[in-house]
Design a protein around this motif. Sequence first.
Motif, PDB file in Angstrom:
ATOM      1  N   LEU A 192      31.640  36.853  13.653  1.00 46.39           N
ATOM      2  CA  LEU A 192      31.559  36.682  12.200  1.00 46.39           C
ATOM      3  C   LEU A 192      32.891  37.017  11.532  1.00 46.39           C
ATOM      4  O   LEU A 192      33.342  36.294  10.646  1.00 46.39           O
ATOM      5  CB  LEU A 192      30.436  37.558  11.633  1.00 46.39           C
ATOM      6  N   ILE A 193      33.509  38.112  11.971  1.00 46.05           N
ATOM      7  CA  ILE A 193      34.780  38.494  11.348  1.00 46.05           C
ATOM      8  C   ILE A 193      35.853  37.457  11.668  1.00 46.05           C
ATOM      9  O   ILE A 193      36.621  37.028  10.803  1.00 46.05           O
ATOM     10  CB  ILE A 193      35.224  39.888  11.832  1.00 46.05           C
ATOM     11  N   ALA A 196      35.262  34.462   9.570  1.00 45.09           N
ATOM     12  CA  ALA A 196      35.598  34.676   8.161  1.00 45.09           C
ATOM     13  C   ALA A 196      37.112  34.690   7.955  1.00 45.09           C
ATOM     14  O   ALA A 196      37.614  34.164   6.956  1.00 45.09           O
ATOM     15  CB  ALA A 196      34.983  35.983   7.671  1.00 45.09           C
ATOM     16  N   ILE A 197      37.846  35.267   8.906  1.00 44.77           N
ATOM     17  CA  ILE A 197      39.305  35.294   8.762  1.00 44.77           C
ATOM     18  C   ILE A 197      39.870  33.883   8.900  1.00 44.77           C
ATOM     19  O   ILE A 197      40.711  33.442   8.106  1.00 44.77           O
ATOM     20  CB  ILE A 197      39.942  36.242   9.798  1.00 44.77           C
ATOM     21  N   ALA A 200      39.216  32.122   5.786  1.00 44.72           N
ATOM     22  CA  ALA A 200      40.090  32.550   4.691  1.00 44.72           C
ATOM     23  C   ALA A 200      41.474  31.916   4.828  1.00 44.72           C
ATOM     24  O   ALA A 200      42.063  31.474   3.840  1.00 44.72           O
ATOM     25  CB  ALA A 200      40.198  34.070   4.670  1.00 44.72           C
ATOM     26  N   VAL A 201      41.987  31.855   6.053  1.00 49.73           N
ATOM     27  CA  VAL A 201      43.311  31.258   6.250  1.00 49.73           C
ATOM     28  C   VAL A 201      43.250  29.748   6.006  1.00 49.73           C
ATOM     29  O   VAL A 201      44.134  29.177   5.361  1.00 49.73           O
ATOM     30  CB  VAL A 201      43.858  31.571   7.655  1.00 49.73           C
TER      31      VAL A 201
ATOM     32  N   ALA B 190      36.729  40.358   5.115  1.00 52.80           N
ATOM     33  CA  ALA B 190      37.326  39.328   5.957  1.00 52.80           C
ATOM     34  C   ALA B 190      38.310  38.483   5.165  1.00 52.80           C
ATOM     35  O   ALA B 190      39.355  38.090   5.675  1.00 52.80           O
ATOM     36  CB  ALA B 190      36.237  38.448   6.556  1.00 52.80           C
ATOM     37  N   ASN B 191      37.975  38.218   3.900  1.00 54.30           N
ATOM     38  CA  ASN B 191      38.919  37.466   3.076  1.00 54.30           C
ATOM     39  C   ASN B 191      40.222  38.214   2.947  1.00 54.30           C
ATOM     40  O   ASN B 191      41.296  37.631   3.029  1.00 54.30           O
ATOM     41  CB  ASN B 191      38.329  37.231   1.683  1.00 54.30           C
ATOM     42  N   ILE B 198      47.954  35.915   6.450  1.00 53.51           N
ATOM     43  CA  ILE B 198      48.920  35.005   5.837  1.00 53.51           C
ATOM     44  C   ILE B 198      50.180  35.760   5.432  1.00 53.51           C
ATOM     45  O   ILE B 198      51.302  35.320   5.668  1.00 53.51           O
ATOM     46  CB  ILE B 198      48.292  34.291   4.625  1.00 53.51           C
TER      47      ILE B 198
END
Lengths: 332, 254, 251
Positions: A192-193, A196-197, A200-201, B190-191, B198
């Motif tokens: 999950l992590i 999610a990462i 996000a990227v 996580a965001n 980045i």
Amino acid sequence: MHIPDGFINGATSLGAAVVAAGGLGTALRRGNRALKDRQIPLAGLVAAFVFALQMLNFPVAAGTSGHLLGGALAAVLLGPWMGVVVVSVVVIVQALLFADGGVSALGLNITNMGLLTALVGWGAFRLLMTLLPKRTAFVVGASIGAAWLSVVVSSLGFVAAYALGGSGQAPVGTVLGAMTGVHSLIGIGEGLITGAIVAAVLGVRPDLVYGAQKYELAASRRLMPGRMAIGGFVAAGLAVSLALVIFVAPLANSNPDGLERVARDQGFIATAEDSATAESPLADYSVTGVENDRTGTVVAGLIGTILVFLVGAGILMLVGRKRPQPKSEAGP
Amino acid sequence: MRATHVHALYVHGTGRVRALEAHVKVAAMVAFVLAVVATPREAFWAFGIQAVLLIGAAAAARIPAGFLLRRLVVLIPFVLFALFLPLFGGGPRTQVFGFALSVEGLWGAWTILAKATLGVTASIVMAATTEVPDILLGLDRLRVPRLITAIAGFMIRYLDVTLGEMHRMRIAMMSRGYNPRWIWQNRALANSAGALFIRSYERGERVYQAMAARGYQGQMPVLSRELTRPGSWLQALAFPAFAWMAAVAAIIAT
Amino acid sequence: MSVPALEVRDLSFSYPDGTAVLHSVDFHVHPGERVALLGPNGAGKTTLILHLNGIFSSSSGSVTVAGLPATEENIHEIRRRTGLVFQDPDDQLFMPTVRQDVAFGPANFGVQGAELDDRVRDALEAVGMLEVADRPPHHLSLGQRRRVAVATVLAMQPEILVLDEPSSNLDPASRHELAHILEALDITMLMVTHDLPYALELCERSLVINNGRIVADGPTSTILGDRELMRANRLELPYGFDPSFIRPGRT
């Protein structure tokens, strides 16, 4: 699981060191050719990022927490070779500077946590992407699956090393069941992590996700797979975890060793009944569990899984709370 | 928050152990650990000798006992595993205080506890008496591929920067009431981890530009030219040499 | 006049996506001059200075450093001649210790042995940072890191020092110390800055860049005193600051 010195015998450690040197050497050569000189600072920065993430505990449930391994994540973000290099450097620094993982077990730890996680994670990711539609949400989904698998396979690597040269003759079946069982749980968090990462990227700089570069995805908002899909993934992970404990442990364990043997020898039953925990499930188990070998092992495996998980979680909680500066590598 | 843990590995002080060159110390530490691992498990006395050597080195370097003990927590999961072994282990059993324990399991637990403790302590003593940049230079001199030491160097250099950024993001999240307790509340975390990636990646690109601006062409320059003082090797290797003597004697005896 | 330390001719640059950043930029800096490059955010300042040592290269126009054109085959020497100090010292100081970091540049140009040690010592002495030589960069304050960043470049003995926002985020004392150090250096300087009093204090001449074009070039006090020009280019003096009342640092 940073293996310390003396846990696995010399011959197996040496063999793993050869595998690690070969794998890391190949990764350095391939990575360097593909990625050029500008990748050295980049690899260092991403290694710092992975290291930082491993220190960042994420909550699993009600105050317990886990942390990331990051091999699959690094592979999806940077490609398999750079992923191997980054996670291996993290493992090397942890062993030399933080005494986390034995120096003589460095080969084992690089193989398990650097080579296996990054390469298996990458392989699974690529395989899933050839099967799935080339869309952002599926890139995220594939990362989740790849991360889960990388953790489970890494625990298999640990079991294999233990079977080849572990100290103490714990029944391999029980170790296998307990380790893979616990790690299919941990893998849910990792998945999950990681997902999610990656999401996000992809949302901001899709060009930085190596694994998705050739799909030319535009930055988009709708990234995570739906709630149903995530729920399904968690449920499947739990099911696999239990299935491993229930079926794999007894199957892999041909001779009736393990906890049921202890129970048969009455020692365990005696203590269970003598102690104040006579009414506990363990005491119950000792009555029913001896009826046949298979049930005994299954129950032993289940109890082992739950115990290891609870104890591990408890330690993470305690250590995490007492020492805000991290290094509570109780995870895999 | 700044300069926390990487810095916390080193114990300040002076003395003979700290004065030794890093590569000599790293080599001695590795040789010592290998001796420990090679020692047969039945040779309690050999482990005793090795433990005395190690305690001697730690004392000579004036590393506080509390510091050593605190750093030993990395072993806890394996200590637990070791404690389970006598219960789950196979083979013949023996009665200990009314428990039927596996003989093999007991041996396994002993092996893990003894060797892991000695191994970890040796690493801690080395790291506590050698500054991190010196360890990197030492690895370089021990012919560890420059690519690995260079990446490790960048990693250590930017670990505090990255952790500082992570810390600030976390504080920014918490000051807006974020306090996750369950796994499905991790989206924001996580965001921020994604944002952190980045930032790390883009900083990597800027660092490359800064390197190129100072003439970097793909080869990290060799910066260490100091010669090993005569006698350093002799002094440092005496330490693993005794450990090996104990190990070899134990192998012959068993 | 002698060969310019830096000559930029007709330089234009667009990003691969077509966004034009620089339009026929044209100026030169003479040896010993200190020039400020002023302009609002997004004016193309950073893009311009990354051209000065060939990290970016452009299809039209030319950059010449002390008579040497910045071409593909000269790039290595150009990078030695142009000492670029980046805005964030954490980007610039990447080696495990200050000493190793200062040695990085000259070592890349083949300097070694005792000469390398001398270069490192001289550069650190010039910025007053010799005593932190063996510390890791992340243990230093921002002001100290920025001074070390200047030293890393000085050690290459460049023809021109190019600074990107040298005073940003510094506390007043550090800002002042850095000004003192820069003032004392005997080197040609091009300084990108938003800090107009800093420009006035250190640089006798200023260039104003906006939308990728050089729109003004003249004595700093004159430029800062031209309210029309300042307003048109989103430059604003601190409240109560009147350049005509202040004796310029150097004229």
